[in-house]
Design a protein around this motif. Structure first.
Motif, PDB file in Angstrom:
ATOM      1  N   THR A   1      59.023  26.730  82.985  1.00  0.00           N
ATOM      2  CA  THR A   1      60.621  26.978  82.113  1.00  0.00           C
ATOM      3  C   THR A   1      60.820  26.228  81.479  1.00  0.00           C
ATOM      4  O   THR A   1      61.342  24.970  81.690  1.00  0.00           O
ATOM      5  N   SER A   2      60.799  26.186  79.939  1.00  0.00           N
ATOM      6  CA  SER A   2      61.412  25.368  79.217  1.00  0.00           C
ATOM      7  C   SER A   2      62.387  25.704  78.079  1.00  0.00           C
ATOM      8  O   SER A   2      61.988  27.102  77.706  1.00  0.00           O
ATOM      9  N   LYS A   3      63.439  25.263  77.145  1.00  0.00           N
ATOM     10  CA  LYS A   3      64.038  25.291  76.241  1.00  0.00           C
ATOM     11  C   LYS A   3      63.242  25.454  75.456  1.00  0.00           C
ATOM     12  O   LYS A   3      63.123  26.355  74.552  1.00  0.00           O
ATOM     13  N   PHE A   4      62.140  24.583  74.471  1.00  0.00           N
ATOM     14  CA  PHE A   4      61.359  24.978  74.119  1.00  0.00           C
ATOM     15  C   PHE A   4      60.425  26.561  74.380  1.00  0.00           C
ATOM     16  O   PHE A   4      59.608  27.106  73.325  1.00  0.00           O
ATOM     17  N   GLY A   5      59.916  26.598  75.438  1.00  0.00           N
ATOM     18  CA  GLY A   5      59.672  27.819  75.534  1.00  0.00           C
ATOM     19  C   GLY A   5      60.139  29.093  75.563  1.00  0.00           C
ATOM     20  O   GLY A   5      59.650  30.105  74.966  1.00  0.00           O
ATOM     21  N   VAL A   6      61.727  28.790  75.659  1.00  0.00           N
ATOM     22  CA  VAL A   6      63.182  29.727  74.966  1.00  0.00           C
ATOM     23  C   VAL A   6      62.324  30.159  73.679  1.00  0.00           C
ATOM     24  O   VAL A   6      62.492  31.456  73.262  1.00  0.00           O
ATOM     25  N   GLN A   7      63.121  28.591  72.971  1.00  0.00           N
ATOM     26  CA  GLN A   7      62.559  29.050  72.005  1.00  0.00           C
ATOM     27  C   GLN A   7      61.484  29.849  70.633  1.00  0.00           C
ATOM     28  O   GLN A   7      61.104  30.186  70.240  1.00  0.00           O
ATOM     29  N   MET A   8      60.394  29.456  71.388  1.00  0.00           N
ATOM     30  CA  MET A   8      59.094  29.916  70.993  1.00  0.00           C
ATOM     31  C   MET A   8      58.848  31.555  71.169  1.00  0.00           C
ATOM     32  O   MET A   8      58.241  32.420  70.530  1.00  0.00           O
ATOM     33  N   ASP A   9      59.384  32.345  72.926  1.00  0.00           N
ATOM     34  CA  ASP A   9      59.512  33.583  72.640  1.00  0.00           C
ATOM     35  C   ASP A   9      60.073  34.061  72.267  1.00  0.00           C
ATOM     36  O   ASP A   9      59.444  35.618  71.695  1.00  0.00           O
ATOM     37  N   SER A  10      61.368  33.515  71.046  1.00  0.00           N
ATOM     38  CA  SER A  10      62.040  34.404  71.141  1.00  0.00           C
ATOM     39  C   SER A  10      61.416  34.381  69.004  1.00  0.00           C
ATOM     40  O   SER A  10      62.104  35.266  68.419  1.00  0.00           O
ATOM     41  N   LEU A  11      60.899  33.742  68.617  1.00  0.00           N
ATOM     42  CA  LEU A  11      59.895  33.487  67.793  1.00  0.00           C
ATOM     43  C   LEU A  11      59.076  34.748  67.887  1.00  0.00           C
ATOM     44  O   LEU A  11      58.931  35.439  66.685  1.00  0.00           O
ATOM     45  N   ALA A  12      58.494  35.098  69.238  1.00  0.00           N
ATOM     46  CA  ALA A  12      57.172  35.956  69.003  1.00  0.00           C
ATOM     47  C   ALA A  12      57.912  37.368  69.577  1.00  0.00           C
ATOM     48  O   ALA A  12      57.550  37.813  68.669  1.00  0.00           O
ATOM     49  N   ASP A  13      59.222  37.075  69.609  1.00  0.00           N
ATOM     50  CA  ASP A  13      59.604  38.829  70.275  1.00  0.00           C
ATOM     51  C   ASP A  13      59.626  39.183  68.222  1.00  0.00           C
ATOM     52  O   ASP A  13      59.964  40.005  68.710  1.00  0.00           O
ATOM     53  N   ILE A  14      60.335  38.226  67.573  1.00  0.00           N
ATOM     54  CA  ILE A  14      60.793  38.861  66.423  1.00  0.00           C
ATOM     55  C   ILE A  14      59.477  39.241  65.136  1.00  0.00           C
ATOM     56  O   ILE A  14      59.972  40.486  64.641  1.00  0.00           O
ATOM     57  N   ILE A  15      58.375  38.133  65.809  1.00  0.00           N
ATOM     58  CA  ILE A  15      57.499  38.649  64.893  1.00  0.00           C
ATOM     59  C   ILE A  15      56.537  40.082  65.990  1.00  0.00           C
ATOM     60  O   ILE A  15      56.541  40.853  65.443  1.00  0.00           O
ATOM     61  N   ASN A  16      56.511  39.727  66.791  1.00  0.00           N
ATOM     62  CA  ASN A  16      55.357  41.004  67.869  1.00  0.00           C
ATOM     63  C   ASN A  16      56.868  42.277  68.002  1.00  0.00           C
ATOM     64  O   ASN A  16      56.009  43.567  67.827  1.00  0.00           O
ATOM     65  N   PHE A  17      58.358  42.807  67.959  1.00  0.00           N
ATOM     66  CA  PHE A  17      58.744  42.981  67.843  1.00  0.00           C
ATOM     67  C   PHE A  17      59.859  44.277  67.012  1.00  0.00           C
ATOM     68  O   PHE A  17      59.980  45.073  66.680  1.00  0.00           O
ATOM     69  N   GLY A  18      59.608  43.452  66.223  1.00  0.00           N
ATOM     70  CA  GLY A  18      60.251  43.686  64.851  1.00  0.00           C
ATOM     71  C   GLY A  18      59.322  43.320  63.325  1.00  0.00           C
ATOM     72  O   GLY A  18      59.747  44.722  62.883  1.00  0.00           O
ATOM     73  N   VAL A  19      58.962  42.440  62.956  1.00  0.00           N
ATOM     74  CA  VAL A  19      57.860  42.379  61.454  1.00  0.00           C
ATOM     75  C   VAL A  19      56.451  43.640  61.508  1.00  0.00           C
ATOM     76  O   VAL A  19      56.686  43.941  61.337  1.00  0.00           O
ATOM     77  N   ALA A  20      55.824  43.023  63.356  1.00  0.00           N
ATOM     78  CA  ALA A  20      54.644  43.725  63.055  1.00  0.00           C
ATOM     79  C   ALA A  20      54.750  44.744  63.297  1.00  0.00           C
ATOM     80  O   ALA A  20      54.004  45.623  62.553  1.00  0.00           O
ATOM     81  N   PRO A  21      55.414  46.336  63.615  1.00  0.00           N
ATOM     82  CA  PRO A  21      56.008  47.238  63.897  1.00  0.00           C
ATOM     83  C   PRO A  21      55.859  48.178  62.383  1.00  0.00           C
ATOM     84  O   PRO A  21      55.455  48.869  61.967  1.00  0.00           O
ATOM     85  N   ALA A  22      57.206  46.940  62.023  1.00  0.00           N
ATOM     86  CA  ALA A  22      57.887  47.260  61.072  1.00  0.00           C
ATOM     87  C   ALA A  22      56.662  47.841  60.391  1.00  0.00           C
ATOM     88  O   ALA A  22      56.264  48.725  59.296  1.00  0.00           O
ATOM     89  N   LEU A  23      55.636  46.503  59.284  1.00  0.00           N
ATOM     90  CA  LEU A  23      54.830  47.028  58.588  1.00  0.00           C
ATOM     91  C   LEU A  23      53.861  47.527  58.636  1.00  0.00           C
ATOM     92  O   LEU A  23      52.615  48.128  57.899  1.00  0.00           O
ATOM     93  N   VAL A  24      53.618  47.788  60.240  1.00  0.00           N
ATOM     94  CA  VAL A  24      52.479  48.407  61.206  1.00  0.00           C
ATOM     95  C   VAL A  24      52.638  49.825  60.069  1.00  0.00           C
ATOM     96  O   VAL A  24      52.063  50.151  59.744  1.00  0.00           O
TER      97      VAL A  24
END
Length: 284
Positions: free
Chosen positions: A93-116
């Motif tokens: 675990t790392s702070k960098f990984g936490v930030q990357m995971d947050s970026l992935a969350d907004i794309i995969n759970f927010g942007v992608a489902p909405a656009l599909v």
């Protein structure tokens, strides 16, 4: 007689001072890439793959390959769900990984489902459909931001091990695509159905940012030993049905989850006397 030469201490002292200054300057740059263990990179690689899957799902949706698009979004959700667990398992675990995971969350759970969803059905509602997609994507971002803030609290309330505040973003992504699952099953999605799908999308966005208590399933509930094998068998049957009748099982799962929400609120009401999670319950 010749006097012995005095040692050049000044030059050596300057050299040591310069070296120490360089070391101090390097200390603020963080660890070099060659010094990072490989195990620290594995969770981040999985997170990057999840982002690629989510973005690829968006591309496939606008190319009209909707089944593959939904599959890529679900794959992104799966990868995004295991990267944190793998990081904890590998102690990476790392702070960098936490930030990357947050970026992935907004794309995969927010942007992608909405656009599909917009490419498949909401475009039939024209501007109203696009507004519904925007509302859901922004709601997912707000939900994730609230979750991150709550996770950073040094002292967590006891109820946080049993309840979520609002529907979690991964489940929201699965719920919001119910119109797509129904479309794959042959349900006509023309005319007023597009507007109904838009209203459903807004409702899912509200569930994300609401303060409704949602049972998390993370409590330390013990299963009786004699029920262990039936539970494992049930999971195997569910996965087998999901592989064979994907859209039917996903549709039933979404409906069952939505039907579970009132029971979750009832359990919270019995324990705390309110329907929603208020701020005064934040203390342990």
């Amino acid at each position: 007689m010749e006097q012995p030469a005095e040692p050049h201490t000044n030059g050596q002292e300057e050299t040591h001072e310069n070296a120490s200054t360089v070391r101090k300057d390097d200390s603020g740059r963080g660890p070099r890439l060659r010094e990072i263990p490989l195990r620290l990179m594995i969770p981040n690689v999985i997170t990057v793959l999840a982002i690629c899957a989510g973005l690829t799902g968006i591309r496939l949706a606008f190319e009209g390959r909707f089944e593959l698009a939904v599959g890529m979004v679900l794959l992104a959700a799966f990868l995004d769900g295991i990267d944190g667990r793998i990081a904890r398992l590998l102690k990476a675990t790392s702070k960098f990984g936490v930030q990357m995971d947050s970026l992935a969350d907004i794309i995969n759970f927010g942007v992608a489902p909405a656009l599909v969803l917009y490419a498949y059905v909401l475009d039939g509602a024209r501007s109203l459909g696009w507004i519904a997609a925007l509302i859901y994507a922004i709601a997912a971002g707000l939900r994730l931001a609230r979750f991150n803030v709550m996770e950073e609290r040094p002292v967590k309330a006891q109820w946080q091990s049993e309840f979520f505040v609002g529907v979690p973003a991964p489940m929201g992504a699965m719920l919001v695509m119910l119109p797509v699952y129904l479309g794959f099953l042959g349900v006509p999605l023309e005319g007023w159905v597009a507007y109904a799908a838009g209203a459903y999308t807004v409702l899912m966005g509200y569930l994300l940012v609401s303060r409704l208590p949602i049972w998390s399933g993370k409590s330390e509930t013990r299963i009786r030993r004699d029920l262990m094998l039936p539970v494992i068998l049930g999971v195997v049957i569910y996965v087998a049905l999901l592989m064979s009748f994907t859209w039917e099982v996903l549709s039933v799962t979404v409906i069952a989850y939505l039907c579970m929400l009132p029971f979750s609120a009832r359990a919270w009401h019995r324990r705390y006397g309110t329907i929603t999670i208020e701020d005064d319950h934040a203390s342990p």
